[in-house]
Design an enzyme around this catalytic site. Structure first.
Site, PDB file in Angstrom:
ATOM      1  N   PHE A  49       3.060  -4.251   2.857  1.00  0.00           N
ATOM      2  CA  PHE A  49       3.104  -2.901   2.981  1.00  0.00           C
ATOM      3  C   PHE A  49       4.399  -2.346   3.757  1.00  0.00           C
ATOM      4  O   PHE A  49       4.523  -3.001   4.851  1.00  0.00           O
ATOM      5  CB  PHE A  49       2.119  -2.146   3.158  1.00  0.00           C
ATOM      6  CG  PHE A  49       2.056  -0.787   2.977  1.00  0.00           C
ATOM      7  CD1 PHE A  49       1.580  -0.153   1.536  1.00  0.00           C
ATOM      8  CD2 PHE A  49       2.070   0.329   3.836  1.00  0.00           C
ATOM      9  CE1 PHE A  49       1.360   0.819   1.427  1.00  0.00           C
ATOM     10  CE2 PHE A  49       2.027   1.454   3.797  1.00  0.00           C
ATOM     11  CZ  PHE A  49       1.601   1.815   2.402  1.00  0.00           C
TER      12      PHE A  49
ATOM     13  N   TYR B 112     -10.140   4.133   5.781  1.00  0.00           N
ATOM     14  CA  TYR B 112     -10.048   5.095   4.666  1.00  0.00           C
ATOM     15  C   TYR B 112     -10.168   4.645   3.258  1.00  0.00           C
ATOM     16  O   TYR B 112     -10.214   5.436   2.341  1.00  0.00           O
ATOM     17  CB  TYR B 112      -8.993   6.162   4.779  1.00  0.00           C
ATOM     18  CG  TYR B 112      -7.518   5.539   4.972  1.00  0.00           C
ATOM     19  CD1 TYR B 112      -7.091   5.059   4.087  1.00  0.00           C
ATOM     20  CD2 TYR B 112      -7.187   5.638   6.434  1.00  0.00           C
ATOM     21  CE1 TYR B 112      -5.739   4.583   4.256  1.00  0.00           C
ATOM     22  CE2 TYR B 112      -5.933   5.058   6.435  1.00  0.00           C
ATOM     23  CZ  TYR B 112      -5.210   4.595   5.319  1.00  0.00           C
ATOM     24  OH  TYR B 112      -4.027   3.973   5.786  1.00  0.00           O
ATOM     25  N   LYS B 113     -10.214   3.186   2.857  1.00  0.00           N
ATOM     26  CA  LYS B 113      -9.801   2.777   1.573  1.00  0.00           C
ATOM     27  C   LYS B 113     -11.535   2.373   1.670  1.00  0.00           C
ATOM     28  O   LYS B 113     -12.424   3.076   1.387  1.00  0.00           O
ATOM     29  CB  LYS B 113      -9.068   1.483   1.669  1.00  0.00           C
ATOM     30  CG  LYS B 113      -7.416   2.098   1.942  1.00  0.00           C
ATOM     31  CD  LYS B 113      -6.637   0.818   1.867  1.00  0.00           C
ATOM     32  CE  LYS B 113      -5.286   0.984   2.281  1.00  0.00           C
ATOM     33  NZ  LYS B 113      -4.476   1.827   1.415  1.00  0.00           N
TER      34      LYS B 113
ATOM     35  N   ASP C 237      -2.884  -8.044   8.258  1.00  0.00           N
ATOM     36  CA  ASP C 237      -3.193  -6.669   7.985  1.00  0.00           C
ATOM     37  C   ASP C 237      -4.478  -6.707   7.111  1.00  0.00           C
ATOM     38  O   ASP C 237      -4.094  -7.468   5.769  1.00  0.00           O
ATOM     39  CB  ASP C 237      -1.909  -5.859   7.565  1.00  0.00           C
ATOM     40  CG  ASP C 237      -2.238  -4.528   7.074  1.00  0.00           C
ATOM     41  OD1 ASP C 237      -3.341  -4.172   6.996  1.00  0.00           O
ATOM     42  OD2 ASP C 237      -1.166  -3.784   6.982  1.00  0.00           O
TER      43      ASP C 237
ATOM     44  N   ARG D  82      -2.651   0.262 -10.918  1.00  0.00           N
ATOM     45  CA  ARG D  82      -3.498  -0.213  -9.850  1.00  0.00           C
ATOM     46  C   ARG D  82      -4.948   0.382 -10.114  1.00  0.00           C
ATOM     47  O   ARG D  82      -5.023   1.488 -10.049  1.00  0.00           O
ATOM     48  CB  ARG D  82      -3.023   0.344  -8.544  1.00  0.00           C
ATOM     49  CG  ARG D  82      -3.139  -0.848  -7.376  1.00  0.00           C
ATOM     50  CD  ARG D  82      -2.639  -0.592  -6.087  1.00  0.00           C
ATOM     51  NE  ARG D  82      -2.825   0.793  -5.539  1.00  0.00           N
ATOM     52  CZ  ARG D  82      -2.761   1.070  -4.298  1.00  0.00           C
ATOM     53  NH1 ARG D  82      -2.531   0.001  -3.302  1.00  0.00           N
ATOM     54  NH2 ARG D  82      -3.210   1.897  -3.542  1.00  0.00           N
TER      55      ARG D  82
HETATM   56  C1  LIG Z   1      -1.375  -2.754   3.784  1.00  0.00           C
HETATM   57  C2  LIG Z   1      -1.239  -1.379   4.520  1.00  0.00           C
HETATM   58  N1  LIG Z   1      -0.593  -1.387   5.905  1.00  0.00           N
HETATM   59  C3  LIG Z   1      -0.392  -0.484   6.332  1.00  0.00           C
HETATM   60  C4  LIG Z   1      -0.578   0.897   5.565  1.00  0.00           C
HETATM   61  C5  LIG Z   1      -0.269   2.164   6.509  1.00  0.00           C
HETATM   62  O1  LIG Z   1      -1.475   2.838   6.940  1.00  0.00           O
HETATM   63  P1  LIG Z   1      -1.463   4.223   7.940  1.00  0.00           P
HETATM   64  O2  LIG Z   1      -0.906   5.138   6.885  1.00  0.00           O
HETATM   65  O3  LIG Z   1      -2.859   4.255   8.185  1.00  0.00           O
HETATM   66  O4  LIG Z   1      -0.582   3.965   9.025  1.00  0.00           O
HETATM   67  C6  LIG Z   1      -1.293   1.015   4.682  1.00  0.00           C
HETATM   68  C7  LIG Z   1      -1.650   2.252   3.952  1.00  0.00           C
HETATM   69  O5  LIG Z   1      -1.837   2.381   2.783  1.00  0.00           O
HETATM   70  C8  LIG Z   1      -1.417  -0.208   3.880  1.00  0.00           C
HETATM   71  O6  LIG Z   1      -1.962  -0.279   2.534  1.00  0.00           O
END
Ligand SMILES: Cc1ncc(COP(=O)(O)O)c(C=O)c1O
Length: 397
Positions: free
Chosen positions: A113, A209-210, A184, A356
Protein backbone atom coordinates in the site's frame (compact mmCIF):
# COMPACT_ATOMS: atom_id res chain seq x y z
CA UNK A 1 -21.13 -24.11 4.69
CA UNK A 2 -21.12 -22.59 8.19
CA UNK A 3 -24.25 -20.68 9.06
CA UNK A 4 -23.52 -17.05 9.82
CA UNK A 5 -27.14 -15.91 10.26
CA UNK A 6 -26.50 -15.11 13.91
CA UNK A 7 -23.55 -12.84 13.16
CA UNK A 8 -25.38 -11.18 10.28
CA UNK A 9 -28.20 -10.23 12.65
CA UNK A 10 -25.67 -8.23 14.66
CA UNK A 11 -25.14 -5.70 11.83
CA UNK A 12 -27.23 -2.72 10.85
CA UNK A 13 -27.15 -3.10 7.05
CA UNK A 14 -29.23 -0.83 4.79
CA UNK A 15 -32.12 -2.54 2.98
CA UNK A 16 -31.58 -3.31 -0.67
CA UNK A 17 -27.79 -3.02 -0.59
CA UNK A 18 -25.30 -5.81 -1.12
CA UNK A 19 -22.18 -4.70 0.67
CA UNK A 20 -18.99 -6.13 -0.80
CA UNK A 21 -16.76 -3.41 0.64
CA UNK A 22 -16.26 -4.61 4.22
CA UNK A 23 -12.60 -4.88 3.23
CA UNK A 24 -12.50 -1.07 3.02
CA UNK A 25 -14.95 0.00 5.72
CA UNK A 26 -16.80 -2.60 7.76
CA UNK A 27 -20.54 -1.96 8.34
CA UNK A 28 -22.08 -0.75 11.60
CA UNK A 29 -22.48 -3.38 14.32
CA UNK A 30 -25.85 -2.66 15.98
CA UNK A 31 -24.27 -2.80 19.42
CA UNK A 32 -21.60 -0.24 18.49
CA UNK A 33 -24.07 2.63 18.33
CA UNK A 34 -25.42 1.78 21.79
CA UNK A 35 -21.94 1.20 23.22
CA UNK A 36 -20.65 4.54 21.95
CA UNK A 37 -23.78 6.30 23.23
CA UNK A 38 -23.20 4.71 26.65
CA UNK A 39 -19.57 5.81 26.69
CA UNK A 40 -20.59 9.33 25.72
CA UNK A 41 -23.48 9.83 28.12
CA UNK A 42 -22.72 7.55 31.09
CA UNK A 43 -18.93 7.61 31.12
CA UNK A 44 -17.83 10.93 29.61
CA UNK A 45 -21.06 12.66 30.64
CA UNK A 46 -21.31 11.44 34.22
CA UNK A 47 -17.77 10.49 35.18
CA UNK A 48 -15.97 13.34 33.43
CA UNK A 49 -12.21 13.07 33.92
CA UNK A 50 -12.60 10.30 36.50
CA UNK A 51 -13.57 8.03 33.58
CA UNK A 52 -9.86 7.44 32.92
CA UNK A 53 -9.80 5.37 36.11
CA UNK A 54 -13.43 4.47 36.77
CA UNK A 55 -14.37 3.40 33.24
CA UNK A 56 -10.99 1.81 32.49
CA UNK A 57 -10.20 4.14 29.58
CA UNK A 58 -6.49 4.05 30.34
CA UNK A 59 -6.27 0.23 30.06
CA UNK A 60 -8.49 0.12 26.98
CA UNK A 61 -5.61 0.04 24.40
CA UNK A 62 -4.08 -3.13 25.89
CA UNK A 63 -7.42 -4.70 26.89
CA UNK A 64 -8.65 -4.39 23.31
CA UNK A 65 -5.18 -5.33 22.02
CA UNK A 66 -5.53 -8.72 23.73
CA UNK A 67 -8.78 -9.35 21.86
CA UNK A 68 -7.14 -8.48 18.54
CA UNK A 69 -4.16 -10.70 19.44
CA UNK A 70 -6.47 -13.72 19.54
CA UNK A 71 -7.51 -13.04 15.94
CA UNK A 72 -3.96 -12.76 14.58
CA UNK A 73 -2.26 -15.65 16.36
CA UNK A 74 -0.50 -13.59 19.01
CA UNK A 75 -0.21 -14.08 22.77
CA UNK A 76 -1.97 -11.76 25.23
CA UNK A 77 0.18 -8.75 26.11
CA UNK A 78 1.79 -8.44 22.66
CA UNK A 79 -0.65 -6.08 20.90
CA UNK A 80 -1.63 -2.50 21.70
CA UNK A 81 -4.12 -0.15 20.03
CA UNK A 82 -3.74 3.46 18.96
CA UNK A 83 -3.09 5.98 16.19
CA UNK A 84 -3.54 5.20 12.50
CA UNK A 85 -1.96 2.36 10.57
CA UNK A 86 0.45 4.68 8.75
CA UNK A 87 1.78 5.84 12.13
CA UNK A 88 2.12 2.26 13.35
CA UNK A 89 4.06 1.32 10.18
CA UNK A 90 6.50 4.15 10.92
CA UNK A 91 6.80 3.13 14.55
CA UNK A 92 7.47 -0.55 13.81
CA UNK A 93 9.94 0.27 11.03
CA UNK A 94 11.88 2.75 13.15
CA UNK A 95 12.22 0.26 16.02
CA UNK A 96 13.26 -2.53 13.69
CA UNK A 97 15.88 -0.37 11.95
CA UNK A 98 17.42 0.53 15.29
CA UNK A 99 17.78 -3.18 16.03
CA UNK A 100 19.89 -3.68 12.88
CA UNK A 101 22.20 -0.63 13.03
CA UNK A 102 24.73 -1.99 10.49
CA UNK A 103 22.17 -2.35 7.72
CA UNK A 104 20.56 0.45 5.73
CA UNK A 105 17.94 -1.10 3.46
CA UNK A 106 14.18 -1.44 3.93
CA UNK A 107 12.95 -4.02 1.41
CA UNK A 108 9.35 -3.88 0.22
CA UNK A 109 7.33 -4.71 -2.89
CA UNK A 110 5.36 -2.88 -5.54
CA UNK A 111 2.14 -4.48 -4.27
CA UNK A 112 2.45 -2.72 -0.95
CA UNK A 113 0.00 0.00 0.00
CA UNK A 114 1.53 3.36 -0.98
CA UNK A 115 1.21 4.82 2.52
CA UNK A 116 3.56 2.11 3.85
CA UNK A 117 6.09 3.00 1.16
CA UNK A 118 5.68 6.73 1.78
CA UNK A 119 6.21 6.27 5.53
CA UNK A 120 9.34 4.20 4.84
CA UNK A 121 10.60 6.86 2.43
CA UNK A 122 9.98 9.60 4.99
CA UNK A 123 11.74 7.65 7.71
CA UNK A 124 14.79 7.07 5.47
CA UNK A 125 14.86 10.81 4.68
CA UNK A 126 14.73 11.70 8.36
CA UNK A 127 17.44 9.23 9.30
CA UNK A 128 19.75 10.26 6.43
CA UNK A 129 22.96 8.23 6.59
CA UNK A 130 22.19 6.43 3.31
CA UNK A 131 19.07 4.65 4.51
CA UNK A 132 17.09 3.52 1.47
CA UNK A 133 13.83 1.87 0.53
CA UNK A 134 14.22 -0.88 -2.09
CA UNK A 135 11.03 -1.88 -3.95
CA UNK A 136 10.88 -5.12 -5.95
CA UNK A 137 8.07 -7.07 -7.62
CA UNK A 138 6.05 -9.23 -5.17
CA UNK A 139 7.31 -12.48 -6.71
CA UNK A 140 10.94 -11.34 -6.41
CA UNK A 141 10.90 -10.55 -2.68
CA UNK A 142 12.49 -13.80 -1.47
CA UNK A 143 15.44 -13.45 -3.86
CA UNK A 144 15.98 -9.80 -2.99
CA UNK A 145 16.66 -10.39 0.71
CA UNK A 146 20.41 -9.92 1.04
CA UNK A 147 22.91 -8.95 3.73
CA UNK A 148 22.11 -5.22 3.32
CA UNK A 149 18.45 -5.64 4.25
CA UNK A 150 17.63 -4.51 7.76
CA UNK A 151 13.86 -4.89 7.53
CA UNK A 152 11.43 -6.63 5.23
CA UNK A 153 8.23 -4.53 5.12
CA UNK A 154 5.31 -6.30 3.47
CA UNK A 155 1.54 -6.17 3.38
CA UNK A 156 0.45 -9.78 3.59
CA UNK A 157 -2.60 -9.42 1.32
CA UNK A 158 -2.21 -7.10 -1.67
CA UNK A 159 -4.84 -4.35 -1.41
CA UNK A 160 -5.43 -4.38 -5.16
CA UNK A 161 -5.21 -8.01 -6.30
CA UNK A 162 -5.81 -9.90 -3.04
CA UNK A 163 -2.58 -11.88 -3.56
CA UNK A 164 -1.41 -13.45 -0.29
CA UNK A 165 2.27 -13.58 0.66
CA UNK A 166 3.61 -16.62 2.51
CA UNK A 167 4.28 -14.98 5.86
CA UNK A 168 5.95 -18.01 7.37
CA UNK A 169 8.36 -18.67 4.48
CA UNK A 170 9.30 -15.01 3.94
CA UNK A 171 9.86 -14.45 7.65
CA UNK A 172 12.16 -17.48 7.73
CA UNK A 173 14.02 -16.20 4.67
CA UNK A 174 14.43 -12.76 6.25
CA UNK A 175 15.71 -14.23 9.50
CA UNK A 176 18.13 -16.54 7.67
CA UNK A 177 19.62 -13.40 6.07
CA UNK A 178 19.77 -11.57 9.40
CA UNK A 179 16.84 -9.21 8.67
CA UNK A 180 13.70 -8.43 10.69
CA UNK A 181 10.11 -8.37 9.42
CA UNK A 182 7.28 -5.84 9.65
CA UNK A 183 3.97 -7.29 8.43
CA UNK A 184 1.01 -5.07 7.54
CA UNK A 185 -2.17 -7.02 8.28
CA UNK A 186 -4.68 -4.41 7.02
CA UNK A 187 -6.27 -6.95 4.65
CA UNK A 188 -5.57 -10.00 6.81
CA UNK A 189 -6.91 -9.29 10.30
CA UNK A 190 -10.45 -10.66 10.31
CA UNK A 191 -10.05 -11.88 6.72
CA UNK A 192 -8.08 -15.08 7.22
CA UNK A 193 -6.21 -16.94 9.97
CA UNK A 194 -2.91 -15.23 10.80
CA UNK A 195 -0.26 -16.94 12.92
CA UNK A 196 2.11 -14.22 14.08
CA UNK A 197 3.65 -16.30 16.85
CA UNK A 198 3.94 -19.47 14.74
CA UNK A 199 5.45 -17.50 11.83
CA UNK A 200 8.02 -15.96 14.16
CA UNK A 201 7.11 -12.48 12.85
CA UNK A 202 9.03 -9.65 14.52
CA UNK A 203 6.58 -6.76 14.18
CA UNK A 204 3.08 -6.49 12.75
CA UNK A 205 0.59 -3.68 12.32
CA UNK A 206 -2.97 -3.46 11.12
CA UNK A 207 -6.15 -1.44 11.05
CA UNK A 208 -9.56 -2.19 12.53
CA UNK A 209 -11.98 -0.26 10.31
CA UNK A 210 -11.98 -2.90 7.56
CA UNK A 211 -12.81 -6.54 8.43
CA UNK A 212 -12.92 -5.80 12.18
CA UNK A 213 -15.71 -3.20 11.80
CA UNK A 214 -14.58 -0.47 14.21
CA UNK A 215 -15.96 2.34 12.03
CA UNK A 216 -14.40 5.21 10.07
CA UNK A 217 -11.20 6.38 11.74
CA UNK A 218 -11.01 3.35 14.08
CA UNK A 219 -7.57 2.91 15.67
CA UNK A 220 -4.74 0.73 14.40
CA UNK A 221 -2.82 -1.95 16.30
CA UNK A 222 0.82 -2.91 16.63
CA UNK A 223 2.34 -6.27 17.58
CA UNK A 224 5.87 -6.75 18.87
CA UNK A 225 7.23 -10.28 19.31
CA UNK A 226 7.79 -10.97 23.03
CA UNK A 227 11.53 -11.51 22.43
CA UNK A 228 11.84 -7.90 21.18
CA UNK A 229 9.38 -6.22 23.51
CA UNK A 230 11.93 -5.03 26.04
CA UNK A 231 14.55 -4.16 23.38
CA UNK A 232 12.56 -2.29 20.75
CA UNK A 233 12.93 1.46 21.24
CA UNK A 234 9.94 3.56 20.21
CA UNK A 235 10.85 6.40 17.86
CA UNK A 236 7.50 8.03 18.65
CA UNK A 237 8.26 8.27 22.35
CA UNK A 238 5.05 9.79 23.64
CA UNK A 239 4.13 10.15 27.27
CA UNK A 240 1.75 7.20 27.43
CA UNK A 241 4.56 4.90 26.28
CA UNK A 242 6.68 6.15 29.19
CA UNK A 243 7.39 3.78 32.08
CA UNK A 244 5.60 6.17 34.43
CA UNK A 245 3.51 8.75 32.54
CA UNK A 246 2.14 10.43 35.64
CA UNK A 247 5.58 10.91 37.17
CA UNK A 248 6.00 13.60 34.46
CA UNK A 249 9.76 12.97 34.28
CA UNK A 250 11.69 15.27 31.98
CA UNK A 251 13.47 12.33 30.34
CA UNK A 252 11.86 9.45 28.46
CA UNK A 253 12.07 5.93 29.83
CA UNK A 254 10.29 3.27 27.75
CA UNK A 255 7.38 1.47 29.38
CA UNK A 256 7.21 -2.25 30.00
CA UNK A 257 6.78 -4.48 26.96
CA UNK A 258 4.09 -3.55 24.46
CA UNK A 259 3.01 -0.55 26.60
CA UNK A 260 5.96 1.39 25.19
CA UNK A 261 4.31 1.38 21.73
CA UNK A 262 1.57 3.64 23.04
CA UNK A 263 2.01 7.26 22.01
CA UNK A 264 -0.64 9.65 23.32
CA UNK A 265 -4.24 9.82 24.52
CA UNK A 266 -6.24 6.83 23.20
CA UNK A 267 -9.37 7.34 21.04
CA UNK A 268 -11.84 6.22 23.72
CA UNK A 269 -15.01 6.57 21.63
CA UNK A 270 -13.59 4.65 18.68
CA UNK A 271 -12.30 1.97 21.00
CA UNK A 272 -15.77 1.66 22.51
CA UNK A 273 -17.16 1.01 19.00
CA UNK A 274 -14.40 -1.54 18.39
CA UNK A 275 -15.11 -3.36 21.65
CA UNK A 276 -18.73 -3.82 20.58
CA UNK A 277 -17.61 -4.97 17.12
CA UNK A 278 -15.24 -7.53 18.62
CA UNK A 279 -18.11 -9.17 20.53
CA UNK A 280 -19.29 -10.45 17.13
CA UNK A 281 -15.89 -12.08 16.57
CA UNK A 282 -16.37 -14.00 19.82
CA UNK A 283 -19.29 -15.80 18.12
CA UNK A 284 -17.11 -17.60 15.55
CA UNK A 285 -13.58 -18.73 14.69
CA UNK A 286 -11.16 -17.59 12.01
CA UNK A 287 -11.11 -21.15 10.62
CA UNK A 288 -14.87 -21.05 9.98
CA UNK A 289 -14.63 -17.55 8.50
CA UNK A 290 -11.84 -18.65 6.17
CA UNK A 291 -13.64 -21.80 4.96
CA UNK A 292 -16.77 -19.77 4.18
CA UNK A 293 -14.84 -16.92 2.60
CA UNK A 294 -13.10 -19.34 0.22
CA UNK A 295 -16.42 -20.95 -0.76
CA UNK A 296 -17.98 -17.51 -1.38
CA UNK A 297 -15.03 -16.21 -3.39
CA UNK A 298 -14.87 -19.41 -5.50
CA UNK A 299 -18.58 -18.98 -6.23
CA UNK A 300 -18.14 -15.32 -7.17
CA UNK A 301 -15.15 -15.98 -9.44
CA UNK A 302 -16.98 -18.79 -11.26
CA UNK A 303 -20.18 -16.77 -11.67
CA UNK A 304 -18.49 -13.59 -12.90
CA UNK A 305 -16.22 -15.46 -15.31
CA UNK A 306 -19.25 -17.18 -16.83
CA UNK A 307 -21.44 -14.07 -17.00
CA UNK A 308 -18.87 -11.36 -17.77
CA UNK A 309 -16.20 -12.66 -20.16
CA UNK A 310 -14.67 -9.21 -20.69
CA UNK A 311 -13.61 -8.94 -17.04
CA UNK A 312 -10.17 -10.42 -16.28
CA UNK A 313 -9.49 -12.02 -12.93
CA UNK A 314 -6.64 -10.22 -11.13
CA UNK A 315 -6.71 -12.43 -8.01
CA UNK A 316 -4.79 -15.71 -7.81
CA UNK A 317 -7.15 -18.69 -8.05
CA UNK A 318 -5.25 -20.87 -5.63
CA UNK A 319 -6.68 -20.72 -2.11
CA UNK A 320 -3.27 -20.60 -0.49
CA UNK A 321 -2.35 -17.53 -2.53
CA UNK A 322 -5.28 -15.22 -1.85
CA UNK A 323 -7.00 -13.32 0.92
CA UNK A 324 -10.73 -12.61 1.22
CA UNK A 325 -11.21 -10.28 -1.72
CA UNK A 326 -11.68 -10.84 -5.43
CA UNK A 327 -10.55 -8.33 -8.05
CA UNK A 328 -11.23 -8.09 -11.74
CA UNK A 329 -9.57 -5.83 -14.29
CA UNK A 330 -11.33 -3.82 -16.99
CA UNK A 331 -10.20 -0.60 -18.73
CA UNK A 332 -13.58 0.96 -17.80
CA UNK A 333 -13.42 -0.39 -14.24
CA UNK A 334 -14.29 2.93 -12.63
CA UNK A 335 -17.50 3.46 -14.62
CA UNK A 336 -18.50 -0.19 -14.17
CA UNK A 337 -18.12 0.09 -10.39
CA UNK A 338 -20.15 3.32 -10.29
CA UNK A 339 -22.93 1.62 -12.27
CA UNK A 340 -22.80 -1.36 -9.94
CA UNK A 341 -23.08 0.89 -6.88
CA UNK A 342 -26.02 2.70 -8.49
CA UNK A 343 -27.68 -0.72 -8.87
CA UNK A 344 -27.20 -1.57 -5.17
CA UNK A 345 -23.97 -3.59 -5.13
CA UNK A 346 -21.17 -1.78 -3.33
CA UNK A 347 -17.56 -2.64 -4.10
CA UNK A 348 -14.75 -0.24 -4.92
CA UNK A 349 -12.27 0.75 -7.60
CA UNK A 350 -8.50 0.88 -7.36
CA UNK A 351 -6.47 2.63 -10.02
CA UNK A 352 -5.71 1.93 -12.80
CA UNK A 353 -8.31 -0.72 -13.70
CA UNK A 354 -9.27 -2.84 -10.65
CA UNK A 355 -12.81 -3.62 -9.52
CA UNK A 356 -12.46 -4.87 -5.96
CA UNK A 357 -14.93 -6.97 -3.98
CA UNK A 358 -14.50 -7.95 -0.33
CA UNK A 359 -16.14 -11.09 1.09
CA UNK A 360 -17.00 -10.97 4.74
CA UNK A 361 -18.87 -14.10 5.88
CA UNK A 362 -20.03 -12.40 9.10
CA UNK A 363 -22.70 -10.68 6.99
CA UNK A 364 -22.38 -11.90 3.35
CA UNK A 365 -23.72 -15.27 2.19
CA UNK A 366 -24.43 -17.20 -1.01
CA UNK A 367 -27.64 -15.27 -1.78
CA UNK A 368 -25.77 -11.94 -1.82
CA UNK A 369 -22.98 -13.41 -3.94
CA UNK A 370 -25.48 -14.71 -6.51
CA UNK A 371 -27.37 -11.43 -6.59
CA UNK A 372 -24.12 -9.48 -7.08
CA UNK A 373 -23.12 -11.79 -9.96
CA UNK A 374 -26.56 -11.27 -11.54
CA UNK A 375 -26.38 -7.47 -11.29
CA UNK A 376 -22.82 -7.31 -12.64
CA UNK A 377 -23.76 -9.62 -15.51
CA UNK A 378 -26.72 -7.40 -16.47
CA UNK A 379 -24.56 -4.26 -16.32
CA UNK A 380 -21.89 -5.78 -18.55
CA UNK A 381 -24.27 -7.43 -21.02
CA UNK A 382 -26.30 -4.24 -21.52
CA UNK A 383 -23.32 -1.80 -21.32
CA UNK A 384 -25.29 -0.06 -18.56
CA UNK A 385 -22.04 1.43 -17.26
CA UNK A 386 -21.50 3.45 -20.45
CA UNK A 387 -22.91 6.76 -19.21
CA UNK A 388 -21.17 10.07 -18.55
CA UNK A 389 -22.40 10.21 -14.94
CA UNK A 390 -20.50 7.00 -14.10
CA UNK A 391 -17.23 8.43 -15.41
CA UNK A 392 -17.09 11.43 -13.08
CA UNK A 393 -14.42 10.64 -10.51
CA UNK A 394 -15.29 11.29 -6.85
CA UNK A 395 -12.63 12.17 -4.30
CA UNK A 396 -12.77 8.69 -2.75
CA UNK A 397 -12.94 5.82 -5.22
C1 LIG B 1 -2.37 -2.11 3.51
C2 LIG B 1 -2.63 -0.75 4.07
N1 LIG B 1 -1.66 -0.12 4.77
C3 LIG B 1 -1.84 1.10 5.27
C4 LIG B 1 -3.03 1.79 5.12
C5 LIG B 1 -3.18 3.17 5.68
O1 LIG B 1 -3.95 3.15 6.81
P1 LIG B 1 -4.32 4.48 7.64
O2 LIG B 1 -5.09 5.37 6.73
O3 LIG B 1 -5.15 3.97 8.78
O4 LIG B 1 -3.06 5.11 8.11
C6 LIG B 1 -4.08 1.16 4.41
C7 LIG B 1 -5.37 1.87 4.23
O5 LIG B 1 -6.28 1.39 3.64
C8 LIG B 1 -3.87 -0.13 3.87
O6 LIG B 1 -4.82 -0.74 3.17
Amino acid sequence: MTDFLATRAMFDLPEGVIYLDGNSLGPLPKAAAARVAHTVTEEWGRMLVTGWNKAGWMEQPTRVGDRIARLVGAAPGTVVMGDTLSIKVYQALASALQMRPDRKVILSDSGNFPSDLYMAEGLCRTLGQHYTLRIVEPEDVANAIDADVAVLLLTEVDYRTGRLHDMHALTQAAHAAGALTVWDLAHSAGALPVDLAGSDADFAVGCTYKYLNSGPGGPAFIYVAPRHAEIALPALSGWLGHASPFAFDLAYRPGTGIERMRVGTPPVLQLAALEAALDIWDMTTMAKVRATSLALTDRFIAGVETGCPTLTLATPREHARRGSQVSFRHPEGYAIMQALIAHGVIGDFRSPDILRFGFTPLFIGEAEVDAAIGTLTRIMAGDLWDRAEYRTKARVT
